[in-house]
Design an enzyme around this catalytic site. Structure first.
Site, PDB file in Angstrom:
ATOM      1  N   ASP A   1       0.825  -1.202   0.000  1.00 41.01           N
ATOM      2  CA  ASP A   1       0.000   0.000   0.000  1.00 41.01           C
ATOM      3  C   ASP A   1       0.860   1.253   0.000  1.00 41.01           C
ATOM      4  O   ASP A   1       1.847   1.357   0.750  1.00 41.01           O
ATOM      5  CB  ASP A   1      -0.897  -0.023   1.247  1.00 41.01           C
ATOM      6  CG  ASP A   1      -1.717   1.224   1.404  1.00 41.01           C
ATOM      7  OD1 ASP A   1      -2.640   1.424   0.593  1.00 41.01           O
ATOM      8  OD2 ASP A   1      -1.425   2.021   2.326  1.00 41.01           O
ATOM      9  N   ALA A   2       0.495   2.218  -0.841  1.00 43.52           N
ATOM     10  CA  ALA A   2       1.023   3.590  -0.811  1.00 43.52           C
ATOM     11  C   ALA A   2       2.519   3.664  -0.545  1.00 43.52           C
ATOM     12  O   ALA A   2       2.968   4.297   0.405  1.00 43.52           O
ATOM     13  CB  ALA A   2       0.254   4.413   0.231  1.00 43.52           C
TER      14      ALA A   2
ATOM     15  N   HIS B   1       4.591   5.351  -2.032  1.00 44.03           N
ATOM     16  CA  HIS B   1       5.092   6.720  -2.163  1.00 44.03           C
ATOM     17  C   HIS B   1       5.300   7.367  -0.793  1.00 44.03           C
ATOM     18  O   HIS B   1       6.001   8.379  -0.701  1.00 44.03           O
ATOM     19  CB  HIS B   1       4.127   7.567  -3.004  1.00 44.03           C
ATOM     20  CG  HIS B   1       2.703   7.439  -2.587  1.00 44.03           C
ATOM     21  ND1 HIS B   1       1.840   6.517  -3.144  1.00 44.03           N
ATOM     22  CD2 HIS B   1       1.981   8.116  -1.652  1.00 44.03           C
ATOM     23  CE1 HIS B   1       0.646   6.640  -2.586  1.00 44.03           C
ATOM     24  NE2 HIS B   1       0.703   7.587  -1.675  1.00 44.03           N
TER      25      HIS B   1
ATOM     26  N   GLU C   1       1.074   0.030  -4.874  1.00 51.07           N
ATOM     27  CA  GLU C   1       0.331   1.265  -5.086  1.00 51.07           C
ATOM     28  C   GLU C   1       1.353   2.375  -4.948  1.00 51.07           C
ATOM     29  O   GLU C   1       2.052   2.454  -3.932  1.00 51.07           O
ATOM     30  CB  GLU C   1      -0.783   1.447  -4.056  1.00 51.07           C
ATOM     31  CG  GLU C   1      -1.537   2.755  -4.245  1.00 51.07           C
ATOM     32  CD  GLU C   1      -2.418   3.111  -3.058  1.00 51.07           C
ATOM     33  OE1 GLU C   1      -3.394   3.843  -3.269  1.00 51.07           O
ATOM     34  OE2 GLU C   1      -2.129   2.676  -1.934  1.00 51.07           O
TER      35      GLU C   1
END
Length: 596
Positions: free
Chosen positions: A259-260, A262, A292
């Protein structure tokens, strides 16, 4: 008991025999650490190098334990493999090898065969209840289920992104062996099982790491959830890499979706995780790692990096362009696609990402060139938990766009060479919403409810405070219950279900065997909301999909002697592609490097 032994410090409790367990905790800020059973018995742990505390204790499988920091702060094991009760209570020693697998020869499936079905275990009723859905999903043409995060979170209801004990499957859904039984049953139906994991933050309730391991976080870097995790620290990197290996080895998941990423300010950690996972798994297994990543870092997906790379990324750009074309909505992150959404979609179909270094709505460049990547590097979807649940009222596309347009977009989703992902209920255009739900209490519950409603203050539809007050309270049980999908009831829902069956059968029979080696041949804009995209499949044949989400018919160019695979209208379109329609065709092999 496990036949393997831990090498060096290992987080958590590790059974050594039926009556003995090795415990380890990284607590560099603690002056002392002791081990406490639920009976009250306490044993001092032995300090080791670099902030570790360790002890081999005469406590066997089934023991309930916790750590006591500096003789006054009882805390659960942050790497507990199970919790006896909630995130604040005692942890539980389990034998990770006790489960007897019914399909031990399962080795996974190739990535190009993936048709992913994302689901929320709690909304479907727990691990055992999900098992009951497996036969129909396999019959539908799904080849992989993807579970939203399972790590132990506070309360009994949560999306899963508030997990604080990342090694413990949430107890409200069933036991660790119940989870293994779900995965085992899925393998028996030929289904891969993927897991969404959260390595960018911990939830707001039940995370005690700051009391004894402040170095787990860095105050000079912040994420939307608070201080960033400090991946410069060896024990921190090990904590998450061991967690990934646990899900893949002990539970036999077929892949992870991170997840995420970034929000993970250390790309070397991602490469290290991919390498460690691949080096320590049975090479005969097919295991897949996806991301993601708002930054569109194509470099993380480069097959040339081999063991350091990831297999795919959720393609938010593709979704966002399609959503704008389907609904006309241009608020929030859809603003980046408000201008030229048709061109954005064409670029996604031909090159993967729409943003490959261009400035976003804030003027910041986003993304890296992605045209060299195979279509299988991109996971495409019309909806997922985020794109439904982050809406104030959790509406699905079936409430937001014309039915024929949704039918046409579904053809693109399920027949393009990208990896398709469905969200639970998509297959029959479920009418139930998927809302944001949690199970927090007291001041935290108030903060989450008010924060959720204030998020939408900038949206014209919720500018009125009374209108915002009608946004469902995430902590109300009714919010969770409203988010549980039912079953197809109307004739329209049955027709949509049949449409999914048909398209996935076409994909399996005519496309899947030839997807390895697929290359994009480009995409062109046919008109407002209309595109035509082509790909050369691995056998040399050419797949063409023409999609018109606009309100006017457009002229299409069909390849000579192409056969129709599927069309969303009553009759296959010929020279004209009607509004809200799509057609997929397959033509004989073309010469090398054809021009459009």
């Amino acid at each position: 008991m496990p036949s393997r032994s831990p090498q060096g410090p290992r987080h958590g409790a590790w059974p050594l025999s039926p009556t003995h367990t090795r415990f380890a905790l990284w607590a560099p800020d603690a002056r002392s650490v002791s081990l406490q059973r639920d009976s009250g018995e306490r044993l001092p742990m032995l300090p080791a190098a670099h902030g570790w505390y360790e002890l081999d204790a005469p406590w066997g499988v089934g023991s309930r334990y916790r750590f006591v920091i500096d003789d006054q702060h009882p805390v659960p094991d942050p790497a507990a493999r199970a919790q006896a009760t909630d995130v604040h209570g005692y942890s539980l020693v389990i034998d990770p090898d006790a489960y007897r697998w019914q399909h031990p020869q399962w080795r996974g499936r190739p990535w190009h065969e993936a048709v992913i079905y994302e689901l929320h275990v709690g909304a479907l009723g727990g691990y055992g209840a999900v098992v009951e859905h497996l036969p129909r999903l396999a019959a539908l043409g799904v080849t992989a289920i993807e579970l939203m995060p399972l790590a132990q979170f506070p309360g009994t209801r949560n999306w899963g992104y508030d997990g604080v004990l990342l090694y413990a499957p949430h107890a409200a859904y069933g036991s660790p062996d119940d989870l293994k039984a779900l995965i085992d049953a899925a393998h028996g139906h030929g289904l891969m099982v993927l897991l969404d994991v959260v390595y960018n933050h911990f939830g707001p309730d039940g995370n005690y790491l700051g009391q004894y391991a402040k170095a787990f976080f860095r105050e000079d870097k912040h994420t939307p959830w608070g201080a960033a995790i400090d991946y410069r620290q060896g024990p921190v990197r090990e904590f998450f890499i061991d967690n990934a290996r646990m899900w893949l080895q002990d539970y036999r998941f077929d892949g992870l979706r991170l997840d995420a990423v970034h929000a993970i300010d250390d790309s070397t950690f991602l490469h290290d995780l991919a390498r460690e996972v691949r080096q320590h798994l049975d090479p005969a297994r097919q295991v897949w790692l996806t991301l993601e990543n708002e930054f569109n870092q194509a470099s993380l997906l480069d097959p040339a990096l081999q063991a350091l790379s990831f297999d795919g990324q959720w393609n938010d750009d593709g979704h966002n362009a399609l959503h704008v074309l389907l609904t006309g909505e241009t608020e929030a992150y859809y603003a980046d696609f408000a201008e030229r959404p048709t061109e954005h979609l064409a670029r996604c179909l031909s090159q993967g990402f729409a943003y490959q270094g261009q400035p976003d709505r804030h003027g910041r460049p986003r993304g890296e060139p992605s045209g060299h990547l195979p279509p299988s590097a991109f996971v495409l979807f019309l909806q997922n938990h985020d794109q439904v649940g982050n809406r104030a009222l959790g509406e699905r596309l079936s409430q937001l766009c014309p039915p024929l347009a949704l039918r046409a977009a579904t053809l693109l989703l399920l027949l393009s060479p990208m990896i398709p992902l469905l969200f639970m209920g998509d297959e029959w255009a479920a009418s139930e919403p998927f809302l944001f739900f949690t199970d927090h209490h007291a001041q935290l519950a108030d903060a989450v409810r008010d924060g959720r409603r204030n998020e939408f203050a900038g949206f014209p539809a919720f500018a009125d405070p009374q209108r915002r007050a009608a946004i469902p309270d995430p902590n109300a049980r009714a919010t969770f219950e409203a988010s549980r999908p039912g079953a197809p009831a109307s004739a329209e829902q049955q027709a949509m279900l049949a449409w999914h069956h048909h398209l996935l059968k076409v994909r399996q029979q005519h496309l899947t065997p030839h997807l390895p080696g697929t290359q994009a041949l480009g995409a062109v804009v046919l008109g407002t909301g209309a595109v035509s995209a082509r790909w050369r499949l691995g056998d040399g044949s050419v797949l063409q999909i023409d999609l018109n989400l606009g309100v006017e018919p457009v002229t299409r160019r069909s390849a000579p002697h192409a056969r129709v695979l599927a069309h969303s209208t009553a009759q296959p379109p010929l020279a004209q592609l009607p509004a809200h329609s799509a057609i997929a065709t397959l033509a004989a092999p073309l010469p090398e490097d054809p021009t459009w």
